[in-house]
Scaffold this active site. Structure first.
Site, PDB file in Angstrom:
ATOM      1  CD  GLU A 410      39.886  44.715  45.560  1.00  0.00           C
ATOM      2  OE1 GLU A 410      40.259  45.904  45.676  1.00  0.00           O
ATOM      3  OE2 GLU A 410      40.643  43.750  45.752  1.00  0.00           O
ATOM      4  CD  GLU A 484      38.284  37.880  45.633  1.00  0.00           C
ATOM      5  OE1 GLU A 484      39.130  37.950  44.732  1.00  0.00           O
ATOM      6  OE2 GLU A 484      37.376  38.709  45.787  1.00  0.00           O
TER       7      GLU A 484
HETATM    8  C1  IPT Z   1      39.792  40.365  42.989  1.00  0.00           C
HETATM    9  C2  IPT Z   1      38.333  40.702  42.945  1.00  0.00           C
HETATM   10  O1  IPT Z   1      37.828  40.867  44.226  1.00  0.00           O
HETATM   11  C3  IPT Z   1      37.517  39.651  42.252  1.00  0.00           C
HETATM   12  O2  IPT Z   1      36.251  40.178  42.005  1.00  0.00           O
HETATM   13  C4  IPT Z   1      38.162  39.241  40.969  1.00  0.00           C
HETATM   14  O3  IPT Z   1      38.229  40.345  40.137  1.00  0.00           O
HETATM   15  C5  IPT Z   1      39.558  38.770  41.250  1.00  0.00           C
HETATM   16  O4  IPT Z   1      40.292  39.808  41.819  1.00  0.00           O
HETATM   17  C6  IPT Z   1      40.281  38.396  39.982  1.00  0.00           C
HETATM   18  O5  IPT Z   1      39.633  37.442  39.238  1.00  0.00           O
HETATM   19  S1  IPT Z   1      40.630  41.866  43.259  1.00  0.00           S
HETATM   20  C7  IPT Z   1      42.281  41.723  42.778  1.00  0.00           C
HETATM   21  C8  IPT Z   1      42.841  43.111  42.625  1.00  0.00           C
HETATM   22  C9  IPT Z   1      43.092  41.005  43.769  1.00  0.00           C
END
Ligand code: IPT
Length: 944
Positions: A410, A484
């Site tokens: 990010e 993710e």
């Molecule tokens: C995403 C982040 O990369 C991760 O660090 C964590 O914050 C997660 O979200 C939420 O728990 S970024 C999000 C804007 C998709």
């Protein structure tokens, strides 16, 4: 401007990063972990003003955990103004001091810090040695000229913030201090420098600076030894390859004078195939991953080797084969363990600038899209960015487990990223580079050239349909990787199995990493706390840090088992009277495990067989089974796979289509009487009383004994889960659960009549201040199977989908033990039940309770045919149920587990349906098929 804000001052006298190793000869390694003297200043400039006594603390540690400041959890909002590279003038500082011994002054001596947040100014014996920043990266200083034989003093000034803090804006508690190992290395004059090991087919190539005797060992046996200067290579006949299932490593030993250094290396080749599949040693592999942060329930970012190893062992238990080191390099010892134990690792460097999104409240609201003004595009920051990737690469380059580098998380996608990517591409020809922002912005900014900046088309949290579209889009010529997905916050994630059905169908979908491994909490007096629970948190993101696939103490929840199931390496399907067993391992024959199948009829085992199945990776076998003739509740075949310790690594249940015998329903000739308030149905010694005001059952007597503590109710509310956050309440307050006021419900009876032996109620459900969202007709009639309760409901066309729908029965507290035939044995939901199986189980209300960090809906069971409450009522039909000592309101109100107080009754929900849980706290909205969105509902069950 202070030195630690100057972008030209990101380090001073720090050594060039080398591969990680610790010489093994005696006296080479002096670990300085343990007790240190410590002074904490609220502000660094007070050092010379305040006259402080030394405290004694343990290192490694985080000073917030030790009570010097309170913890602060913030996701991406910076905990200070966004004015890079400047940080607040009031910048707290910890000064660390301790003694250490140097035995031999003729050697070279180095001090190594594995992790210091945020920056470090180093002094030896009162003399300034150097400076470093980059919290999760290694820093080594040559202190040979500063030490004396005998006693020496090391002093480390650690500031809370520095310019580097701007590129460490990860979603986590913001801790400070020396939080990883510190040690002295004493090495001979002229020792080798750095070691770079690669393999090419069956050759190991080694480069280093200096000379050494290098030997190659296999399983403790020396295969070859040679004297080498700067480089050498070894040819290994038919090397045993490394993969995550069978992680085979060879050992290289470097001997120079008395110094001995060992490095382990495996033969592995990572490739991308012509269909964009991910290939390990020529075999297609799916990446079954999880994101791993360093987090400890009591110690913040500090984890011991044993704790890290335990994380990996638990991951193995959940069939995880891939780790993304989100969002920084872990301690290098963790990577040694990954090499040894077998994981595919995406090594992400310590870099995130997410807070720029919310840094500028412009005319059109906050600047939520990546902006050219971000520091990733600012040449002044180039060195800071490059420093992060170079140090990560150089420290970790010899790890066999690493298949890809990641430029961070990010952070937008700017010119500084391009420099990082070029560095990797020029330096490491054998591994990949990952840059999620490049893939995302390729789409969001129509910059299709950005695709080429990353070797994977990597996206976060895309809905399954979008994933399918990518799989089928032939213009996207890259493997699709979910860095993710399945946001595992609270009760969930509820979508993992669906993702995996699709991933197995398309080669281009190579897998991904669930967000994230463990809940981040700070436990205070036994209660897990999160953002906002601590004083002085100027910005916080509440419990968004509690989003682990496992709890903070690493215990498993339903979501953990769901991931285990989605990732498991065996599938079984039924084909007539045959089970087709498929081996989903990539490198392992099923014969290394014990296979067992059990046939259960009406919840009872009728046949079981154990065997060793000789099935090559990715191949199937067919087993003939004999089927029972008839059943009343259902017949199932459960297939299990056990490892050598007896641990169940895989389980598949299939229903066998056996004819079900149904007990005939006979109406009983009951007495039905009424007065102004109630209608009573009696038969023998049993009696059911229906209120004319609520239309609900308000008393059930069995053998003259009252079974209900309070009247029954028809309800739709559930205590919102973390993943319900966006449907519970929406900005603008429309089309969400709270806009219908489902939690403040009125039941209206329009009409109640007795027709023959049946009682019919017409009425509605409405939230306060709202039009009814549901009109119902309930019919009660006494049969040989019990009181049949039939519900017909019409839901208002424009009503949002319901959390659930069903009846709540409130029994005396002590009637909380039960048995059931349904999905168990853990809680399950329509989209979170891959791991569950139909069976006959026993439980009680306390066992059903799940300790989610923020109390919420839990304990549901789908597909239930029969529920017997011990010494009380029984329910038959086809329903979902929940038995609890808590009501939805109690759970919804509590923010922490200690705020929950049990009710004085046992609440039993008999539900038509309960909506799925999904992963919408950050993931996609709940798919329609898992929402209770029906407009016409017909539901019946029997109470006895
Ligand atoms: C995403 C982040 O990369 C991760 O660090 C964590 O914050 C997660 O979200 C939420 O728990 S970024 C999000 C804007 C998709």
């Amino acid at each position: 401007m202070r030195a630690y804000e100057r972008l030209t001052h990101i380090c001073e006298n720090r050594m060039k990063q080398r591969a990680y190793y610790i010489p093994e000869n005696e006296g080479a390694y002096t670990l300085l972990n343990g007790l240190w003297n410590f002074k904490y200043y609220n502000c660094d400039y007070n050092e010379n003003i305040e006259n402080k006594e030394w405290d004694v603390i343990t290192v490694p540690s985080c000073w917030q955990i030790l009570g010097y400041e309170s913890p602060n959890y913030t996701n991406f909002c910076y905990p200070y103004p966004v004015d890079p590279p400047y940080v607040p003038d009031v910048n707290p500082m910890g000064v660390y001091m301790r003694e250490f011994e140097i035995l031999d002054v003729f050697q070279k001596h180095y001090i190594v810090f594995e992790g210091v947040s945020s920056c470090l100014e180093l002094y030896i014996n009162g003399n300034y040695v150097g400076y470093t920043q980059g919290s999760h990266l290694q820093a080594e200083f040559d202190i040979s000229d500063f030490v004396v034989v005998g006693k020496n003093i090391v002093k480390a000034k650690v500031r809370k913030w520095c310019s580097g803090s701007y590129i460490e804006d990860q979603d986590m508690f913001r801790f400070n201090g020396i939080f990883r190992d510190v040690y002295i290395l004493s090495r001979p004059e002229g020792h080798i420098k750095d070691i770079d090991i690669t393999t090419e087919n069956n050759v190991i190539n080694i480069k280093f600076e200096g000379s050494a005797d290098v030997s190659l060992l296999d399983n403790g046996i020396e295969l070859e030894r040679k004297y080498a200067e700067n480089e050498c290579s070894f040819l290994v006949e038919k090397p045993i390859k490394w993969n995550a299932e069978k992680p085979y490593l060879y050992t290289l030993r470097f001997k120079y004078k008395e110094e001995v250094i060992t490095q382990k290396i495996g033969f592995v080749e990572y490739k991308i195939g012509k269909d964009y599949e991910f290939i390990v040693n020529g075999v297609e592999v799916k990446l079954k991953g999880v994101n791993h942060h360093d987090t400890h329930p009591n110690n913040g970012w500090c984890m011991t080797d044993d704790e890290l190893k335990k994380d990996l062992l638990l991951m193995k238990k959940l069939n995880i084969n891939t780790i993304r080191t989100s969002h920084y390099p872990p301690t290098p010892k963790f990577l040694n363990m990954c090499d040894e134990m077998g994981f595919y690792v995406m090594l992400e460097t310590d870099l995130e600038i997410h807070g720029f999104c919310f840094s500028y409240p412009g005319e059109n609201g906050y600047d939520v899209i990546d902006n050219p003004e971000w520091i990733c595009n600012n040449p002044d920051w180039k060195d800071s960015f490059i420093d992060r990737i170079e140090r990560a690469y150089n420290r970790d380059k010899n790890h066999t487990s690493i298949f890809s580098w990641s430029t961070g998380n990010e952070s937008g996608h700017g010119t500084n990223h391009l420099e990082m990517i070029s560095f990797i591409r020029e330096t490491d020809k054998k591994r990949f580079v990952h840059c999620e922002d490049a893939s995302r912005m390729a789409v969001s900014e129509n910059r299709f050239d950005f695709y080429e900046h990353s070797d994977f088309n990597s996206r976060m949290y895309l809905p399954i349909d979008d994933m399918l579209a990518i799989a089928e889009n032939q213009d996207i010529k890259q493997p699709y990787f979910m860095c993710e997905y399945s946001h595992a916050m609270g009760n969930g994630p509820g979508d993992v199995c669906d993702y995996w059905k699709l991933i197995y169908k398309h080669k281009k979908l190579i897998g991904g990493c669930i967000w994230e491994w463990a809940d981040h909490t700070v436990i205070v007096d036994g209660v897990p706390k999160y953002g906002g629970d601590f004083k002085d948190e100027l910005t916080n993101d509440a419990n968004f840090c509690c989003d682990g696939l496992v709890f903070a103490d690493r215990s498993f929840k339903a979501g953990s088992y769901e991931a285990k199931k989605a990732y498991q390496f065996m599938d079984c399907t039924l084909d007539g009277d045959c089970i087709i067993v498929k081996n989903l391992y990539d490198f392992t024959n099923l014969n290394e495990y014990k296979f067992k199948y059990v046939i259960e009829n009406d919840g009872k085992e009728v046949f079981s067989k154990e065997m060793i199945l000789d099935v090559e990776p990715k191949k199937s076998i067919s087993l003939k089974i004999s089927l029972p003739k008839s059943t009343s509740l259902g017949t199932y075949v459960n297939c299990y796979l056990y490892d050598k310790t007896g641990y169940e690594v895989a389980m598949v249940q299939n229903e066998i289509p056996v004819k079900k015998t149904v007990q005939q329903e006979i109406l009983l000739n009951a007495d039905v009487s009424e007065d102004e308030h109630i209608i009573k149905i009696s038969y023998d010694n049993d009696e059911y009383v229906i209120s004319k005001h609520s239309g609900m059952i308000e008393s059930i007597k069995k053998n003259k004994k009252e079974q209900l503590k309070y009247p029954c109710a028809l309800t739709v509310w559930r205590a919102p889960t973390d993943n319900d956050i966006n449907i519970k309440n929406k900005w603008g307050w429309y089309n969400c659960w709270e806009s219908e006021n489902f939690n403040r419900l009125f039941t209206k009876v329009y009409d109640i009549t007795i027709e023959e032996k049946s009682i019919k109620v017409k009425g509605s459900l409405a939230g306060v201040s709202r039009r009814p969202f549901l009109h119902f007709e309930i019919e009660y009639i006494l049969t040989n199977k019990g009181l049949k309760t039939k519900l017909y409901a019409n839901v208002r066309e424009n009503c949002i989908w319901l959390p659930r729908l069903g009846f709540e029965f409130k029994l005396p507290y002590e009637n909380d033990k039960f048995s059931y035939f349904g999905m168990g044995d853990m809680e399950n939901y329509c989209d979170l039940r891959g791991f569950a199986k139909m069976g006959y189980y026993e439980s009680d209300a306390d066992k059903e309770y799940v300790n989610y960090i923020m109390p919420q809906e839990h304990g549901n069971h789908t597909d239930t045919k029969l529920l017997n409450i011990k010494n009380s009522l029984s329910f038959f039909g086809n329903f979902e149920f929940n038995v609890s000592h808590y009501t939805a309101d109690m759970l919804a109100e509590a923010r922490h587990i200690d705020e929950l107080k049990k009710s004085d009754f046992t609440n039993i929900r008999i539900d038509y349906k309960v909506s799925g849980v999904g992963s919408n706290s950050c993931g996609p909205v709940l798919p329609e098929k898992y929402r209770l969105a029906e407009k016409k509902i017909c539901f019946n069950f029997y109470i006895k």
